[in-house]
Design an enzyme around this catalytic site. Structure first.
Site, PDB file in Angstrom:
ATOM      1  N   ILE A 113     -37.840 -45.241  27.557  1.00 19.67           N
ATOM      2  CA  ILE A 113     -38.263 -46.252  28.392  1.00 19.67           C
ATOM      3  C   ILE A 113     -39.542 -45.708  29.165  1.00 19.67           C
ATOM      4  CG2 ILE A 113     -38.077 -48.145  29.616  1.00 19.67           C
ATOM      5  CD1 ILE A 113     -35.348 -48.368  28.267  1.00 19.67           C
TER       6      ILE A 113
ATOM      7  N   TYR B  92     -19.903 -51.238  27.296  1.00 15.06           N
ATOM      8  CA  TYR B  92     -20.753 -50.816  28.515  1.00 15.06           C
ATOM      9  C   TYR B  92     -20.043 -50.304  29.483  1.00 15.06           C
ATOM     10  CZ  TYR B  92     -25.318 -50.515  30.481  1.00 15.06           C
ATOM     11  OH  TYR B  92     -26.545 -50.095  31.044  1.00 15.06           O
TER      12      TYR B  92
ATOM     13  N   LYS C 156     -24.611 -50.458  36.916  1.00 13.39           N
ATOM     14  CA  LYS C 156     -25.840 -51.389  37.026  1.00 13.39           C
ATOM     15  C   LYS C 156     -25.932 -52.570  37.956  1.00 13.39           C
ATOM     16  CE  LYS C 156     -28.248 -49.235  33.816  1.00 13.39           C
ATOM     17  NZ  LYS C 156     -29.420 -48.303  34.073  1.00 13.39           N
TER      18      LYS C 156
HETATM   19  P1  NAD Z   1     -33.352 -41.891  27.934  1.00 12.53           P
HETATM   20  O1  NAD Z   1     -32.319 -41.306  27.264  1.00 12.53           O
HETATM   21  O2  NAD Z   1     -34.601 -41.822  27.121  1.00 12.53           O
HETATM   22  O3  NAD Z   1     -33.527 -41.883  29.369  1.00 12.53           O
HETATM   23  C1  NAD Z   1     -32.445 -41.693  30.372  1.00 12.53           C
HETATM   24  C2  NAD Z   1     -32.986 -40.571  31.059  1.00 12.53           C
HETATM   25  O4  NAD Z   1     -31.954 -40.383  32.299  1.00 12.53           O
HETATM   26  C3  NAD Z   1     -33.214 -39.174  30.530  1.00 12.53           C
HETATM   27  O5  NAD Z   1     -34.425 -38.800  30.564  1.00 12.53           O
HETATM   28  C4  NAD Z   1     -32.041 -38.308  30.990  1.00 12.53           C
HETATM   29  O6  NAD Z   1     -32.610 -37.025  31.010  1.00 12.53           O
HETATM   30  C5  NAD Z   1     -32.080 -38.864  32.495  1.00 12.53           C
HETATM   31  N1  NAD Z   1     -30.902 -38.418  33.286  1.00 12.53           N
HETATM   32  C6  NAD Z   1     -29.438 -38.549  32.920  1.00 12.53           C
HETATM   33  N2  NAD Z   1     -28.744 -37.865  33.789  1.00 12.53           N
HETATM   34  C7  NAD Z   1     -29.661 -37.261  34.763  1.00 12.53           C
HETATM   35  C8  NAD Z   1     -29.617 -36.363  35.820  1.00 12.53           C
HETATM   36  N3  NAD Z   1     -28.600 -35.904  36.212  1.00 12.53           N
HETATM   37  N4  NAD Z   1     -30.929 -36.155  36.437  1.00 12.53           N
HETATM   38  C9  NAD Z   1     -32.103 -36.509  36.113  1.00 12.53           C
HETATM   39  N5  NAD Z   1     -32.164 -37.306  35.057  1.00 12.53           N
HETATM   40  C10 NAD Z   1     -30.969 -37.604  34.370  1.00 12.53           C
HETATM   41  O7  NAD Z   1     -32.905 -43.611  27.848  1.00 12.53           O
HETATM   42  P2  NAD Z   1     -33.496 -44.976  28.244  1.00 12.53           P
HETATM   43  O8  NAD Z   1     -32.819 -46.034  27.498  1.00 12.53           O
HETATM   44  O9  NAD Z   1     -34.861 -44.689  28.171  1.00 12.53           O
HETATM   45  O10 NAD Z   1     -32.998 -45.002  29.648  1.00 12.53           O
HETATM   46  C11 NAD Z   1     -33.823 -45.261  30.842  1.00 12.53           C
HETATM   47  C12 NAD Z   1     -33.238 -46.411  31.686  1.00 12.53           C
HETATM   48  O11 NAD Z   1     -33.204 -47.675  31.005  1.00 12.53           O
HETATM   49  C13 NAD Z   1     -31.723 -46.039  31.982  1.00 12.53           C
HETATM   50  O12 NAD Z   1     -31.195 -46.506  33.370  1.00 12.53           O
HETATM   51  C14 NAD Z   1     -30.878 -47.007  31.194  1.00 12.53           C
HETATM   52  O13 NAD Z   1     -29.855 -47.372  31.456  1.00 12.53           O
HETATM   53  C15 NAD Z   1     -31.923 -48.314  31.091  1.00 12.53           C
HETATM   54  N6  NAD Z   1     -31.953 -49.227  29.843  1.00 12.53           N
HETATM   55  C16 NAD Z   1     -31.709 -48.789  28.842  1.00 12.53           C
HETATM   56  C17 NAD Z   1     -31.538 -49.815  27.743  1.00 12.53           C
HETATM   57  C18 NAD Z   1     -31.470 -49.237  26.189  1.00 12.53           C
HETATM   58  O14 NAD Z   1     -31.216 -50.204  25.360  1.00 12.53           O
HETATM   59  N7  NAD Z   1     -32.173 -48.244  26.047  1.00 12.53           N
HETATM   60  C19 NAD Z   1     -31.549 -51.161  27.901  1.00 12.53           C
HETATM   61  C20 NAD Z   1     -31.537 -51.663  29.532  1.00 12.53           C
HETATM   62  C21 NAD Z   1     -31.604 -50.505  30.269  1.00 12.53           C
END
Ligand code: NAD
Length: 270
Positions: free
Chosen positions: A20, A155, A162
């Site tokens: 994202i 979740y 969250k």
């Molecule tokens: P993603 O896996 O691409 O991104 C998650 C990121 O968190 C990754 O880049 C990962 O390297 C990073 N991360 C994890 N542990 C870390 C650490 N210790 N230090 C630094 N970075 C760290 O997945 P995404 O879905 O793009 O997630 C981005 C955000 O969006 C998250 O907060 C996720 O909860 C939220 N989100 C995702 C969804 C979904 O359905 N994908 C829905 C709602 C919210």
């Protein structure tokens, strides 16, 4: 002239092209922002580097958000590189798979601390370091999910993380408002990313969300990027302390579309 011409945005959370955070980076770049990217670890570098190059990003820093010294280093380098910061994007979350597969009641202390440390406390740690760089006001945005508010099977501890994140958004908005720094969360519906795929039953959730939401569609990183452009630009200038759903309307439904029809055999005739 884009909405972010001359503005500087630091984005945490790009892991690959599906992230994202990458959708957000592209949207801010398209509106003229100077972008800085931070990724979690060495392993991700080879995926993130070409993405950064594709939009001319020269500020690319590794940072484990559990490591205070690493956070200090990234923000010090951002101060050197950009001078001023206008936008901070926090798109980082993690929980052990075991804590998402099992029952919430069995969440370990370590699992809880890890999920809340990476996914919620890191926003506070970043906001504290971004504040002195946001000398002309600014916008901080993080990403939440509906599981903060309602039970979403599997979740588990991420729902609690969250909820803590959304509460942190409100406290930070209160404290940073005096410097015209706005703090908000966007809460997208499920999107197929690396993190998403780590949640058991995620593919079913994707399909169900599409069927059950009023717009009958899945949300994309591009949709979230557009929402960030609105929220973090002058267009969103009076919005702070909020969690805003970008979920095709899913969270507005009490009885999701199609549920009564699907359960026809278990329900009495009218
Ligand atoms: P993603 O896996 O691409 O991104 C998650 C990121 O968190 C990754 O880049 C990962 O390297 C990073 N991360 C994890 N542990 C870390 C650490 N210790 N230090 C630094 N970075 C760290 O997945 P995404 O879905 O793009 O997630 C981005 C955000 O969006 C998250 O907060 C996720 O909860 C939220 N989100 C995702 C969804 C979904 O359905 N994908 C829905 C709602 C919210």
């Amino acid at each position: 002239m884009g909405l972010f011409s001359g503005k500087n945005a630091l984005i945490f959370g790009v892991a690959n092209k599906d992230s994202i955070a990458w959708g957000i980076a592209q949207a801010l770049h398209a509106e003229g922002a100077n972008i800085g990217l931070s990724y979690a670890n060495e392993k991700l570098k080879r995926r993130v580097e070409p993405l950064a190059q594709s939009i001319g990003v020269t500020f690319l820093e590794e940072c484990d958000v559990l490591d205070d010294a690493a956070l200090d280093r990234v923000f010090a380098r951002a101060a050197q590189h950009f001078g001023r910061l206008d936008v901070l994007v926090h798109a980082v979350a993690f929980a052990e798979r075991a804590d998402l597969e099992g029952e919430f009641v069995n969440t370990s202390r370590e699992g809880w601390n890890l999920a809340l440390g990476v996914s919620a406390y890191s926003l506070v740690a970043m906001a504290r370091r971004a504040r002195p760089l946001m000398t002309e006001g600014g916008a901080i945005v993080t990403l939440s999910y509906y599981g903060s508010e309602k039970v979403v099977p599997h979740y588990n501890v991420m729902g609690v993380a969250k909820a803590a994140l959304e509460a942190s958004v409100r406290y930070l908005a209160f404290e940073l408002g005096g410097q015209n720094i706005r703090v908000n969360a966007l809460s997208p519906g499920p999107i197929k990313t690396l993190s998403g795929a780590g949640i058991p039953g995620f593919r079913k959730m994707l399909r169900y969300s599409q069927l059950a939401s009023p717009l009958h569609k899945l949300v994309t990183p591009e949709d979230v990027g557009k929402a960030v452009v609105w929220l973090c630009s002058d267009w969103g200038r009076s919005v702070t302390g909020q969690t805003i759903y970008i979920d095709a309307g899913y969270s507005a439904m009490g009885v999701p579309h199609g549920l009564l029809e699907a359960m026809r055999e278990q329900l009495p005739e009218d």
